[in-house]
Every structure is written in C-alpha cells, then in structure tokens.
Enzyme design. Structure first.
Site, PDB file in Angstrom:
ATOM      1  N   LYS A 184       4.770  11.912  -6.081  1.00  0.00           N
ATOM      2  CA  LYS A 184       5.231  12.218  -4.727  1.00  0.00           C
ATOM      3  C   LYS A 184       5.771  10.952  -4.065  1.00  0.00           C
ATOM      4  CE  LYS A 184       3.247  12.185  -0.734  1.00  0.00           C
ATOM      5  NZ  LYS A 184       4.404  11.737   0.107  1.00  0.00           N
ATOM      6  N   GLY A 236      -1.384   3.114  -0.127  1.00  0.00           N
ATOM      7  CA  GLY A 236      -1.065   3.365   1.268  1.00  0.00           C
ATOM      8  C   GLY A 236      -2.115   2.776   2.186  1.00  0.00           C
ATOM      9  N   SER A 237      -2.239   3.337   3.360  1.00  0.00           N
ATOM     10  CA  SER A 237      -3.137   2.788   4.375  1.00  0.00           C
ATOM     11  C   SER A 237      -4.597   3.061   4.042  1.00  0.00           C
ATOM     12  CB  SER A 237      -2.808   3.388   5.740  1.00  0.00           C
ATOM     13  OG  SER A 237      -3.214   4.746   5.800  1.00  0.00           O
ATOM     14  N   THR A 238      -5.480   2.248   4.598  1.00  0.00           N
ATOM     15  CA  THR A 238      -6.910   2.444   4.401  1.00  0.00           C
ATOM     16  C   THR A 238      -7.375   3.761   5.005  1.00  0.00           C
ATOM     17  OG1 THR A 238      -7.333   0.067   4.272  1.00  0.00           O
ATOM     18  CG2 THR A 238      -9.184   1.468   4.911  1.00  0.00           C
ATOM     19  N   ALA A 240      -5.658   6.567   5.321  1.00  0.00           N
ATOM     20  CA  ALA A 240      -5.265   7.644   4.408  1.00  0.00           C
ATOM     21  C   ALA A 240      -6.095   7.605   3.138  1.00  0.00           C
ATOM     22  CB  ALA A 240      -3.781   7.529   4.073  1.00  0.00           C
ATOM     23  N   GLY A 241      -6.405   6.405   2.657  1.00  0.00           N
ATOM     24  CA  GLY A 241      -7.224   6.282   1.458  1.00  0.00           C
ATOM     25  C   GLY A 241      -8.621   6.844   1.644  1.00  0.00           C
ATOM     26  N   GLU A 258      -5.212   1.940  -3.776  1.00  0.00           N
ATOM     27  CA  GLU A 258      -4.773   0.580  -3.423  1.00  0.00           C
ATOM     28  C   GLU A 258      -4.360   0.639  -1.965  1.00  0.00           C
ATOM     29  OE1 GLU A 258      -2.824  -2.268  -2.136  1.00  0.00           O
ATOM     30  OE2 GLU A 258      -1.184  -1.358  -3.269  1.00  0.00           O
ATOM     31  N   CYS A 292       1.535  -5.294   1.706  1.00  0.00           N
ATOM     32  CA  CYS A 292       0.087  -5.265   1.925  1.00  0.00           C
ATOM     33  C   CYS A 292      -0.589  -6.584   1.579  1.00  0.00           C
ATOM     34  CB  CYS A 292      -0.542  -4.121   1.142  1.00  0.00           C
ATOM     35  SG  CYS A 292      -0.167  -4.149  -0.630  1.00  0.00           S
ATOM     36  N   GLU A 391      -4.736  -4.573  10.071  1.00  0.00           N
ATOM     37  CA  GLU A 391      -3.450  -4.740   9.393  1.00  0.00           C
ATOM     38  C   GLU A 391      -2.312  -4.310  10.310  1.00  0.00           C
ATOM     39  OE1 GLU A 391      -1.782  -4.028   4.954  1.00  0.00           O
ATOM     40  OE2 GLU A 391      -2.584  -2.242   5.934  1.00  0.00           O
TER      41      GLU A 391
END
Length: 487
Positions: A184, A236-238, A240-241, A258, A292, A391
């Site tokens: 995706k 992606g972002s923390t 979203a992770g 990651e 990042c 971040e």
C-alpha cells in the site's frame, strides 16, 4: 507478465495492480498535487477495502498453492534480478516523479531516493544467494535441522517521504523469503508506487505474488486487520504504529514497525568545525527535514557553544530554499499544507516555551506559492521542552548545551525515541566508545554510517523489529526445527 497498462509511463493512472493484472479500482480517483506549485501533476486510484480484499485473496492463493513459496530460492532470485535491471533503467524517471509528487529536492532524489531503493533490492538478491534457509545446529541432545519457512502473506505499508526505498525494504526481503505481498503506497506518492508494480510485472512475476493498491488510512487499516494477512510491515508515525500494534495484537499477527525519531547529534568538545557543519547540513535537514532519522536535537559542549552556534547559523543561512526541480535547492516544500501547518505549530510552541530562534522561523520570502518553511534553528532549548521531545518532521532543530561527556550522553538517551543518533569528534576511537553508550538503533560517526546492509530500526517508541540486513530477511520467515536422526 500481464499486458501493459494503457497509462504506462503517464502520471495519469486509472488502474491498480492485483493478481498479475491491471484492474479498475472500486474507489474514486485522487489527484496528486505538487507541493511546490500546487498544480495537479497526475492522478491515481484511491483503493478501497474491497480492493484490499481482492489483493489479499490473490496473494493468499499465490502463497498457498506454492507457485511462489514452493519455488527454489534461485528461481525466485531470477525474477528479482530481472526486476533490478528494469528498475535501474527507470531510475531517472522515478527521481523526477518523486520530486513532482512530494517535493524532494531533485539532486537528493537522483542521488538518494532512487539509489537507496536500488541498493536495497540488489542487497537482498545477493543475500538470498548465500543465506542458508536450512541450517544444521549441533546440540547437547539431538542435533537439529532449522528451517526458515516464509511467513505467508505480507501487508507492506510505506509513507511518502522515501516511497520507493521504504516499499522495497519490505517487498524485496519478503519475496526472497518466499512470501507474497500486498503493498500500500501512500496517496501522496501513489503514482511511483504503481511504477514499481510495472517493474515487477515486466519482470514476469507470477500472478498474485505482488499486488499494489494505493489507498488512504481507512483502507490501510482494513488491510492490516485482514485475516488473510500473516505479517504487517509498516513505516510511519509512532501514533499510527501503536494503533497497528493494537490491531495485530488481537490476532497475534506478526508485525514490524519502523516509527518516529527525535535523534540526538552529540557534538564532542574536540569536533572539527568544517566536517561537522558539512555533515549536519545533510543529516539534520535531509529531504527537506522530512526524514525520521534526522538529527534534530543537537547537543553542544558549553565550552564551545558560541563557536558552534555561529558556524551552524552561518551554514543554515546559506542553504537554498526553493524550487525542488532546481539542482541547487537544498530544502524544498513540505509534502502538504497539513504538514506545513504542523511544523509551524511546533515553531510557535518553541517560542511559547521560551526558546529563541536564531535563523528561520517563518515562510521564505518570494515563495508565496507552495508549502514552504524556512530551515529553523532554536537556541535556549532544554531537553524537557516539547520541541526537544516530540517529532516535528520538518527542517527545525534545537541546540542544547551540556557539560561533560556523561551529561551529553544522558541527555541524548533521555528520549521516548531511539531510532538514530550521531557523535561528532576529531578522535574516531573516542567517537566509537561514546557511540556505544547511546541507546539508538543506528549511530552515525561524523555523519558516516547508516548502512542498508545492516539492521535498521529503533529502541522504545521508535518501533518494533528491524529491517535491512540479515535481520530484515529473517523477519519474513518462521523458524522451525526438525531432529537430525541417525539411521
């Protein structure tokens, strides 16, 4: 190989890639807008949950019937070698496309975006030639045969900032291991994701082995939670992770995450001014600040703080901000209006917290069109401030003074993140010893390092697992043991 899509080579795409064919999406068409000119540079389908269902079904069948997982590794590598050759032929096109889609400065796109992706693909091909998928282990009891089986169907989800490299960081090892993939790409970089599908399609990859569906977060979450997916690999972002980890945790689905970073550049008291300025220009502001691993907390010894600050401000002030298609540009636009708003909000927060701006802090003069932000340097920063802990993901850095090495190391490690860090010193051995005490997944020394042949990933909220290196291949396998019995 399927018939080529009618829109091949165009930035106007009407189809997605599922089960070895170019098919219509059930979703709407999404325009891709240049962050520099705000003009539409192309369009691509916006995939839906239904599209993801079709893609997972194709990947599931291709895995379960053994048409890919059952091939000998050498046979799988022949497909990837053809893809690598085709990829190299389109490197110039991809560099220009990434710059058009998300504003990466063209010199950076040509020197880094494409070459990193090519290197990752080539690396895993070479690793596949030597990696022992079956290993004999001696033991105190019964000797064992350890077999590394492919994990199954992989959902590969990558962001817009390094759209090719971060997709191939997942696709390449997964395919080498014998997995099948649903990829995706981000909506902002949907077009180049479909070009990647063309490359593998032209390499003759069997139907269903790789499926590419650009989509938004809603369709992405549907993919992540799909019962037909065995492993999720996300960059992606923390925030979203954390959501993805929650979804995967419900079914104990394997995942590699990651995530974000707030990397510290630890400048030691014997730093070389010229080397440090040249290196920090790259690793603090890489890809217009949208990286990042960028070193955004710069820790400087009090004994040389004024000297460092003067040199650093001079370097940042000399950086060229502007048209990303101009080879002289150092900092291009941010990817979106939302991203620029986020960065400007953090700049305001820094002021409110009492930090002072030495350079930047606004929008560049003469660039009224485009989502631009000036490279910005804060001083008067403490490590407890939000601009030092959260971040920002833009060209904004903070200078933090410290006393001795022990204090500098403590400040560097005092973070919720742990993706990357760096040490700057004229004494290489001293830099290595200090670097060993930093708790981050990747340590640069005087700006050098960051190998994509070694494991990449972070501590704490910077993620779970590793990509690249042998570890990146092992992530797409399940290990099982069998006894080695004597007859």
């Amino acid at each position: 190989m399927s018939s080529r899509p009618s829109d091949r080579g165009s930035r106007e795409r009407d189809t997605i890639y599922i089960d070895g064919a170019w098919v219509a999406s059930t979703g709407p068409r999404r325009d891709v807008v240049s962050p520099a000119t705000l003009e539409v540079v192309g369009y691509a389908p916006d995939g839906t949950a239904e599209d993801m269902d079709r893609a997972v079904a194709a990947a599931r069948r291709a895995f379960d019937d053994g048409s890919w997982s059952g091939l000998a590794v050498a046979d799988r590598l022949q497909y990837l070698e053809r893809a690598a050759k085709l990829y190299a032929e389109r490197s110039g096109e991809l560099a220009e496309l990434i710059t058009a889609e998300m504003g990466s400065p063209i010199t950076f796109s040509r020197n880094s975006q494409g070459p990193i992706a090519q290197h990752i693909l080539n690396y895993f091909i070479e690793l596949g030639k030597t990696f022992e998928f079956e290993q004999h282990r001696t033991a105190l009891s019964t000797p064992a045969l350890v077999v590394h089986d492919p994990v199954g169907v992989v959902a590969a989800i990558a962001p817009w900032n390094y759209p090719q490299a971060l997709l191939l960081m997942k696709i390449a090892p997964a395919l080498v291991a014998g997995c099948t993939v649903v990829a995706k790409p981000s909506p902002e970089t949907a077009i180049d994701g479909l070009v990647l599908a063309e490359v593998f399609d032209e390499a003759g990859l069997p139907p269903g082995v790789l499926n590419v569906v650009p989509a938004d977060r809603e369709a992405g979450e549907h993919l992540i939670s799909h019962r037909g997916v065995d492993r999720v690999s996300f960059t992606g972002s923390t925030a979203a992770g954390a959501r993805i980890a929650e979804i995967c945790g419900r079914d104990l689905r394997r995942c590699t995450l990651e995530l974000g970073g707030k990397s510290a550049a630890l400048v030691l008291d014997d730093f070389d001014v010229a080397v440090t300025m040249e290196g920090l220009k790259d690793v603090a502001f890489r890809n217009s600040g949208q990286t990042c691993t960028n070193q955004t907390r710069i820790l400087v010894p009090r004994s040389r703080f004024d000297e460092f600050t003067a040199a650093f401000v001079g370097m940042v002030s000399s950086m060229v901000v502007g048209d990303p298609t101009d080879p002289s540009t150092d900092v291009g636009p941010m990817v979106s209006a939302r991203q620029r708003d986020r960065i400007e909000n953090y700049i305001a927060i820094g002021r409110q917290e009492g930090a002072q701006i030495l350079v930047g802090g606004g929008r560049p003069d003469g660039l009224d069109v485009g989502w631009y932000v000036q490279p910005t340097v804060f001083t008067g920063v403490t490590n407890s401030m939000r601009i030092a802990r959260e971040e920002i993901f833009g060209p904004v850095v903070g200078l933090i003074p410290y006393g001795d090495d022990a204090e500098g190391i403590a400040i560097a490690n005092d973070s919720e993140y742990g993706l990357a860090a760096s040490v700057w010193s004229a004494d290489a051995q001293r830099a290595v010893q200090v670097g060993k005490r930093l708790s981050a997944g990747m340590i640069l020394l005087n700006g050098q390092g960051g190998s994509f042949d070694a494991p990449f990933g972070g501590f704490r909220q910077s993620g779970i697992g590793r990509e690249c290196g042998v570890e990146g291949l092992l992530a797409y396998t399940e290990a099982k043991q069998l006894p080695l019995l004597t007859t």
